[in-house]
Structures are given as structure tokens and as C-alpha cells.
Design a protein around this motif. Sequence first.
Motif, PDB file in Angstrom:
ATOM      1  N   LYS A  44      13.551  -8.680 -29.724  1.00  0.00           N
ATOM      2  CA  LYS A  44      14.844  -9.083 -30.278  1.00  0.00           C
ATOM      3  C   LYS A  44      14.687  -9.814 -31.611  1.00  0.00           C
ATOM      4  O   LYS A  44      15.645 -10.025 -32.333  1.00  0.00           O
ATOM      5  CB  LYS A  44      15.587  -9.990 -29.295  1.00  0.00           C
ATOM      6  N   SER A  97      21.901  -6.917 -12.959  1.00  0.00           N
ATOM      7  CA  SER A  97      23.245  -6.499 -13.331  1.00  0.00           C
ATOM      8  C   SER A  97      24.138  -6.490 -12.098  1.00  0.00           C
ATOM      9  O   SER A  97      23.929  -5.713 -11.165  1.00  0.00           O
ATOM     10  CB  SER A  97      23.212  -5.100 -13.959  1.00  0.00           C
ATOM     11  N   ALA A 143      30.073  -3.232 -19.497  1.00  0.00           N
ATOM     12  CA  ALA A 143      29.288  -2.256 -20.265  1.00  0.00           C
ATOM     13  C   ALA A 143      27.813  -2.316 -19.875  1.00  0.00           C
ATOM     14  O   ALA A 143      27.347  -3.303 -19.321  1.00  0.00           O
ATOM     15  CB  ALA A 143      29.443  -2.538 -21.753  1.00  0.00           C
ATOM     16  N   LYS A 144      27.103  -1.238 -20.152  1.00  0.00           N
ATOM     17  CA  LYS A 144      25.678  -1.184 -19.821  1.00  0.00           C
ATOM     18  C   LYS A 144      24.903  -2.147 -20.712  1.00  0.00           C
ATOM     19  O   LYS A 144      25.164  -2.279 -21.901  1.00  0.00           O
ATOM     20  CB  LYS A 144      25.159   0.251 -20.027  1.00  0.00           C
ATOM     21  N   TRP A 145      23.919  -2.838 -20.119  1.00  0.00           N
ATOM     22  CA  TRP A 145      23.072  -3.776 -20.875  1.00  0.00           C
ATOM     23  C   TRP A 145      22.119  -2.979 -21.755  1.00  0.00           C
ATOM     24  O   TRP A 145      21.407  -2.106 -21.281  1.00  0.00           O
ATOM     25  CB  TRP A 145      22.288  -4.658 -19.903  1.00  0.00           C
ATOM     26  N   THR A 146      22.129  -3.264 -23.061  1.00  0.00           N
ATOM     27  CA  THR A 146      21.302  -2.467 -23.982  1.00  0.00           C
ATOM     28  C   THR A 146      20.238  -3.291 -24.707  1.00  0.00           C
ATOM     29  O   THR A 146      19.376  -2.721 -25.375  1.00  0.00           O
ATOM     30  CB  THR A 146      22.189  -1.798 -25.043  1.00  0.00           C
ATOM     31  N   SER A 147      20.282  -4.613 -24.579  1.00  0.00           N
ATOM     32  CA  SER A 147      19.298  -5.444 -25.276  1.00  0.00           C
ATOM     33  C   SER A 147      17.901  -5.254 -24.686  1.00  0.00           C
ATOM     34  O   SER A 147      17.759  -5.013 -23.484  1.00  0.00           O
ATOM     35  CB  SER A 147      19.667  -6.922 -25.166  1.00  0.00           C
ATOM     36  N   PRO A 148      16.865  -5.383 -25.503  1.00  0.00           N
ATOM     37  CA  PRO A 148      15.485  -5.293 -24.994  1.00  0.00           C
ATOM     38  C   PRO A 148      15.236  -6.402 -23.974  1.00  0.00           C
ATOM     39  O   PRO A 148      15.782  -7.498 -24.102  1.00  0.00           O
ATOM     40  CB  PRO A 148      14.629  -5.499 -26.239  1.00  0.00           C
ATOM     41  N   THR A 149      14.436  -6.117 -22.966  1.00  0.00           N
ATOM     42  CA  THR A 149      14.129  -7.141 -21.970  1.00  0.00           C
ATOM     43  C   THR A 149      12.926  -7.992 -22.376  1.00  0.00           C
ATOM     44  O   THR A 149      12.540  -8.893 -21.646  1.00  0.00           O
ATOM     45  CB  THR A 149      13.861  -6.505 -20.592  1.00  0.00           C
ATOM     46  N   TYR A 203      23.653 -10.711 -15.451  1.00  0.00           N
ATOM     47  CA  TYR A 203      24.660 -10.059 -16.299  1.00  0.00           C
ATOM     48  C   TYR A 203      25.863  -9.625 -15.472  1.00  0.00           C
ATOM     49  O   TYR A 203      25.721  -8.900 -14.489  1.00  0.00           O
ATOM     50  CB  TYR A 203      24.023  -8.852 -16.995  1.00  0.00           C
TER      51      TYR A 203
END
Length: 209
Positions: free
Chosen positions: A19, A39, A8-14, A4
Motif C-alpha cells: 500500500k 469479510s 463492495a468487494k475488498w480490493t486493497s492489498p493485504t 470489514y
Amino acid sequence: MVFYDGKAKWTSPTDVKDKITKIQNMEEYLIKAEYELISLSNIKEETIINMKKALGVILLTDKPNVRIKNAEELIKMINEDIISKLPKEEQEKFEKHRNAFLELLRKRTDYKEIEERYEELKEMEVPKMFNTLEEIAKKDREKAKLEGKVEGKLEERREVAIKLLSKRFGRQLTTEMKEKIKEAEEAKINQIIDNIFEITIEELKEILK
């Protein structure tokens, strides 16, 4: 693995499963596929530089929060701190991936000369390529500086025109007309100022159309 490079901060589930919208009684059919997030924003420039790897050139070019003032400084940093210190095998590796670097740099900057000389840059020896990129960046900076000065002078002339016209016409010079003068091109401003004592309000309106 997800790489990434956003700010902006990554907010998606890993976990990919999280998802997918769950459908009743379908949970058992959903695969579990968790990815590792890297990141680039969290990796320091010093860490990338000290890698002494061809990959470091790509990472530093793509890093969104690299501490630089402009692209010229970025090119210089990569050339002096990474490229010039790469071991031979990493230099050979960079040769293979130079197109990826040029693509990233082309997206990160708006240097038209990179577009125009793209094929030529791909064929240059690496040291010459970086020297050429530094020259392109320097020319672009000097051009922007010159354009800034010209725009600054034009802005001053617009303000002078508004002040003089305000004294001549008072309230007849409406807010709308003032806004048009602020956006007017240089030729129109010159025409207004050259005829500042003879111009009528109707002629001014015609010029500002």
C-alpha cells in the motif's frame, strides 16, 4: 486483523508494504506487515446465530447483507434467535457490550426514539431493552405506512389539479408550472383545487412562486 463490514468487494492489498508507494532504493526499509481479512458479508446469518455468543449480536447487527426486510425484523431475529438462547456467561458478556450494539443499531436505523431514549435503554434489563426496541421499530413502521398513505393521497390530488388546470388553460399551463404543482405542498394544492373554476393563470403563477 482487518474486520470489514462493507458491501463492495475488498480490493486493497493485504500486505501493508504493497500500500506504500515505493521510493527508489528504499524497499529494504519498508516493513512487512500482512493482515488477515475477515469479510462479514461472506459469513452466513445461520453461522452467526449458531455461535450462541454475545459477539454474534454485534456481527448480525453490523452485517451489511443480512436477509431482512427492515430493522424491526433484525431486532426480532437477534432477540429470539440469539439473546434468548445465550448461556449465562455470554449474557453477562453482552451486558458489557450492549453500548456497542446500541451504537451500531443507532447508526443502522434512523429511529429518533432510540436517540431520545438512549440513556434509558442503556440502563434497562436486556429482555426489556429488546422489547422496547421492537416497540420503537413497530411504531416507526406504522408511522411510515401512515405517512406513505398521506403522501399517496397528496400525489393523487396533485395529478387531479394538473388534469383540471390543463383542461382550463391548455398550453398556458406550461411544463414548468406542472413540475411546480408536482412538488407543491398540501396547502397550495388545496388552495388550487378549492378555487379550480375561478382561479386565473396569473393567480396560479402567484400561488406556485
